[in-house]
Design an enzyme around this catalytic site. Structure first.
Site, PDB file in Angstrom:
ATOM      1  N   LYS A  38       0.917  -1.288   0.129  1.00 34.92           N
ATOM      2  CA  LYS A  38       0.112   0.188  -0.024  1.00 34.92           C
ATOM      3  C   LYS A  38       0.923   1.128   0.040  1.00 34.92           C
ATOM      4  O   LYS A  38       1.341   1.505   0.990  1.00 34.92           O
ATOM      5  CB  LYS A  38      -0.934  -0.180   1.160  1.00 34.92           C
ATOM      6  N   ALA A 119      -5.730   4.024  -2.860  1.00 35.09           N
ATOM      7  CA  ALA A 119      -6.111   4.834  -1.565  1.00 35.09           C
ATOM      8  C   ALA A 119      -7.611   5.362  -2.055  1.00 35.09           C
ATOM      9  O   ALA A 119      -7.454   6.207  -3.186  1.00 35.09           O
ATOM     10  CB  ALA A 119      -5.197   5.695  -1.209  1.00 35.09           C
TER      11      ALA A 119
END
Length: 225
Positions: A38, A119
């Site tokens: 991420k 995101a």
């Protein structure tokens, strides 16, 4: 063959991390090695080890490969706000090319499946000049769309998929995630989405109070690349 997939959502809180961890668990159950990244995360908490993000920690735990936190989440932002605003407030400049480089570092670890979690939604800014969607474009990564099943999800899902295709990327599936306990006319919405989205549905994840990766994996299939 080694594969990489980028997971995006129709919006914030669509359930990207729940589904991402479920896909990693599904891959492990299918005998594959996994890694995840991420690249940028907001809403991190200060710990003795530094800033940590719960979603990134969940991804780290769900991988079969032993990855240091800094490789799973290289850019950690404390405020729970849009990444580009968090970067501005901390006087940091991050480009899509830099984030893609972090992803390539994880991809080079050689897992059978490398999962990259985005995101928010597809059109999240990194700066006044760049969108987060440039990262999967630079990587030419196939995309899985997580649809948060709530009122308005049909519009968000169709528009997001259109944007992914317009950007020249290949959507390889979508997942219906019941992020809320109840949704009026759920089955009718599912029927509509299956008719409108020209990619396979990889699963329907029910609303779970304490979703574990292995539990979520029971409701998922891996995309066919």
């Amino acid at each position: 063959m080694r594969r990489t997939v980028f997971v995006t959502g129709t919006d914030t809180d669509a359930g990207k991390t729940v589904v991402s961890c479920g896909l990693l668990a599904r891959a492990q159950l299918d005998g594959l090695t996994t890694a995840a990244v991420k690249p940028i995360a907001s809403g991190c908490e200060q710990t003795e080890e530094g800033l940590r993000n719960n979603d990134a920690l969940a991804l780290q735990s769900a991988c079969t490969m032993d990855l240091p936190y800094e490789q799973v989440n290289p850019i950690a932002l404390e405020p729970a706000i849009a990444p580009h605003i968090g970067l501005q407030e901390t006087n940091r400049k991050i480009t899509a090319d830099q984030l893609a480089g972090y992803c390539r570092g994880v991809m080079m670890r050689g897992a059978d499946l490398t999962l990259i979690e985005g995101a928010g939604g597809w059109r999240v800014p990194l700066s006044p000049r760049e969108m987060y969607s440039s990262v999967p474009k630079l990587l030419n990564a196939p995309v899985v769309l997580v649809v948060g099943m709530r009122l308005g999800c049909i519009n968000h899902a169709v528009m997001t998929l259109e944007a992914i295709i317009k950007d020249g990327l290949k959507p390889v599936g979508w997942v219906a995630n019941r992020a809320e306990p109840e949704m009026s006319r759920f089955q009718e919405n599912m029927t509509t989405l299956k008719g409108l989205l020209p990619v396979p549905c990889l699963g329907e994840v029910p609303h779970l109070e304490n979703p574990t990766p292995k539990c979520v994996a029971e409701y998922l299939t891996l995309p066919q690349f």
